[in-house]
Design a protein around this motif. Sequence first.
Motif, PDB file in Angstrom:
ATOM      1  N   LEU A  89       0.848  -1.185   0.000  1.00  0.00           N
ATOM      2  CA  LEU A  89       0.000   0.000   0.000  1.00  0.00           C
ATOM      3  C   LEU A  89       0.884   1.236   0.000  1.00  0.00           C
ATOM      4  N   GLN A  90       0.692   2.109  -0.992  1.00  0.00           N
ATOM      5  CA  GLN A  90       1.443   3.355  -1.078  1.00  0.00           C
ATOM      6  C   GLN A  90       0.477   4.522  -0.903  1.00  0.00           C
ATOM      7  N   VAL A  91       0.789   5.410   0.036  1.00  0.00           N
ATOM      8  CA  VAL A  91      -0.070   6.546   0.358  1.00  0.00           C
ATOM      9  C   VAL A  91       0.722   7.831   0.165  1.00  0.00           C
ATOM     10  N   GLN A  92       0.168   8.723  -0.633  1.00  0.00           N
ATOM     11  CA  GLN A  92       0.725  10.064  -0.790  1.00  0.00           C
ATOM     12  C   GLN A  92      -0.109  11.016   0.060  1.00  0.00           C
ATOM     13  N   THR A 188       4.958  13.898   0.022  1.00  0.00           N
ATOM     14  CA  THR A 188       5.437  12.927   1.005  1.00  0.00           C
ATOM     15  C   THR A 188       4.697  11.615   0.788  1.00  0.00           C
ATOM     16  N   HIS A 189       5.442  10.515   0.888  1.00  0.00           N
ATOM     17  CA  HIS A 189       4.889   9.197   0.586  1.00  0.00           C
ATOM     18  C   HIS A 189       5.302   8.207   1.674  1.00  0.00           C
ATOM     19  N   VAL A 190       4.430   7.233   1.929  1.00  0.00           N
ATOM     20  CA  VAL A 190       4.758   6.114   2.804  1.00  0.00           C
ATOM     21  C   VAL A 190       4.313   4.827   2.119  1.00  0.00           C
ATOM     22  N   SER A 191       5.134   3.808   2.224  1.00  0.00           N
ATOM     23  CA  SER A 191       4.836   2.497   1.648  1.00  0.00           C
ATOM     24  C   SER A 191       4.744   1.468   2.770  1.00  0.00           C
ATOM     25  N   ILE A 192       3.658   0.682   2.757  1.00  0.00           N
ATOM     26  CA  ILE A 192       3.461  -0.400   3.727  1.00  0.00           C
ATOM     27  C   ILE A 192       3.397  -1.698   2.930  1.00  0.00           C
ATOM     28  N   ARG A 193       4.364  -2.552   3.115  1.00  0.00           N
ATOM     29  CA  ARG A 193       4.483  -3.780   2.340  1.00  0.00           C
ATOM     30  C   ARG A 193       4.291  -4.987   3.258  1.00  0.00           C
ATOM     31  N   THR A 198       5.765 -10.579   6.799  1.00  0.00           N
ATOM     32  CA  THR A 198       6.696  -9.523   7.205  1.00  0.00           C
ATOM     33  C   THR A 198       6.128  -8.166   6.811  1.00  0.00           C
ATOM     34  N   ILE A 199       6.088  -7.258   7.786  1.00  0.00           N
ATOM     35  CA  ILE A 199       5.665  -5.881   7.530  1.00  0.00           C
ATOM     36  C   ILE A 199       6.913  -5.021   7.315  1.00  0.00           C
ATOM     37  N   THR A 200       6.948  -4.306   6.193  1.00  0.00           N
ATOM     38  CA  THR A 200       8.043  -3.391   5.906  1.00  0.00           C
ATOM     39  C   THR A 200       7.451  -2.013   5.613  1.00  0.00           C
ATOM     40  N   VAL A 201       7.905  -1.016   6.336  1.00  0.00           N
ATOM     41  CA  VAL A 201       7.443   0.355   6.128  1.00  0.00           C
ATOM     42  C   VAL A 201       8.611   1.183   5.611  1.00  0.00           C
ATOM     43  N   MET A 202       8.381   1.858   4.485  1.00  0.00           N
ATOM     44  CA  MET A 202       9.398   2.708   3.879  1.00  0.00           C
ATOM     45  C   MET A 202       8.795   4.077   3.599  1.00  0.00           C
ATOM     46  N   ALA A 209      12.216  10.506  -5.095  1.00  0.00           N
ATOM     47  CA  ALA A 209      11.596   9.378  -5.808  1.00  0.00           C
ATOM     48  C   ALA A 209      12.303   8.068  -5.481  1.00  0.00           C
ATOM     49  N   ALA A 210      12.698   7.901  -4.212  1.00  0.00           N
ATOM     50  CA  ALA A 210      13.386   6.686  -3.765  1.00  0.00           C
ATOM     51  C   ALA A 210      12.932   6.366  -2.348  1.00  0.00           C
ATOM     52  N   TRP A 211      12.676   5.098  -2.098  1.00  0.00           N
ATOM     53  CA  TRP A 211      12.221   4.679  -0.778  1.00  0.00           C
ATOM     54  C   TRP A 211      13.388   4.620   0.201  1.00  0.00           C
ATOM     55  N   LYS A 212      13.104   4.986   1.438  1.00  0.00           N
ATOM     56  CA  LYS A 212      14.064   4.909   2.538  1.00  0.00           C
ATOM     57  C   LYS A 212      13.467   4.029   3.637  1.00  0.00           C
ATOM     58  N   MET A 213      14.264   3.091   4.125  1.00  0.00           N
ATOM     59  CA  MET A 213      13.770   2.147   5.117  1.00  0.00           C
ATOM     60  C   MET A 213      13.386   2.839   6.421  1.00  0.00           C
TER      61      MET A 213
END
Length: 326
Positions: A89-92, A188-193, A198-202, A209-213
């Motif tokens: 899930l990607q949220v802007q 601003t963006h957040v990604s929930i994978r 396994t839950i990974t939030v970036m 335009a690049a994800w950061k852990m």
Amino acid sequence: MYSRHFVIVALVFLQIVDFIQGEWNTKDFMKREHSLVRPYQTAGLQIPYWDFGGNTMVTNEYIRITPDKQSMSGSLWNSVPVKAKNWELQVQFKVHGKSGNLFGDGFAIWYAKDRMEDGPIFGSKNLFHGLAIILDTYSNHNAAHNHQHPYISAMVNNGTLNYDHDMDGTHTQLAGCEAKFRNLDHDTHVSIRYEKDTITVMTDFDNKAAWKMCFTVPGVKLPTGYHFGISAKTGQLSDNHDIHSIRLFELDLPDDVQNQEDRSQIVPSATFFESPRDHVDDPKPSSLGGFKLFLLMLIGALAILACVVIGIMFYQQQQQTRKRLY
């Protein structure tokens, strides 16, 4: 000959990179019934597949969950249950307001069993079933933690855990990270994978335009059939909490054993929690009113001034007495 080998190795490396990026950037599997992009509305001010309530306001550019006013609450919930076992899930979004050092409270991104139920936890119910990714902008300075705010944390609940605002939720969080996303001029963006339990939030708060852990937590079991939602709440402090887009990608993982497992009836659970921290009670408010406190401070200042004047007069009298003696 060496240069030829170098070129071959470089090409293989680029192919591997492209493959990895292709897996991470799963646009080919975007689920439109779980996504929300402009234009939001259709005829009759309805949003296909989405419901909103409370103080939520829909505009042409964003969906404002709460305005920058005190005591506001709003929510936005997907009406279609999620069948995918692995997803991203990607949220802007944008959180902004006029206040300087004090602001709040933040918002939460939900994957939960119950939807459209107002409550005290960032505008949604407590004792929920599912996953909450909390983007907390208000720091309770009496809570026992050693991080700054804004702060992103994850919580998994089976309906029995109570989110404690006095502790900023630190006793039930799986993991968290500091995240300076408020009052930025860019997106601003957040990604929930959620992939193989396994839950990974970036995050992408640097406009690169690049994800950061932010954090990753293994051993998280979530059932299918829950709903995605976003809610926010303001109290004495406030902010605008705006959602610009929501995109849900179904991850294609052929080697995942979950593909053959029925997960519709399992209970949300997590095998790892951060160590609980001791609770620190809020200081008791003063029983004195503002005017009484002012009078007390004025009387104290006059008393100190009187003591100083008396001391000076006594000192001068002593000096005169000594002069007469000599």
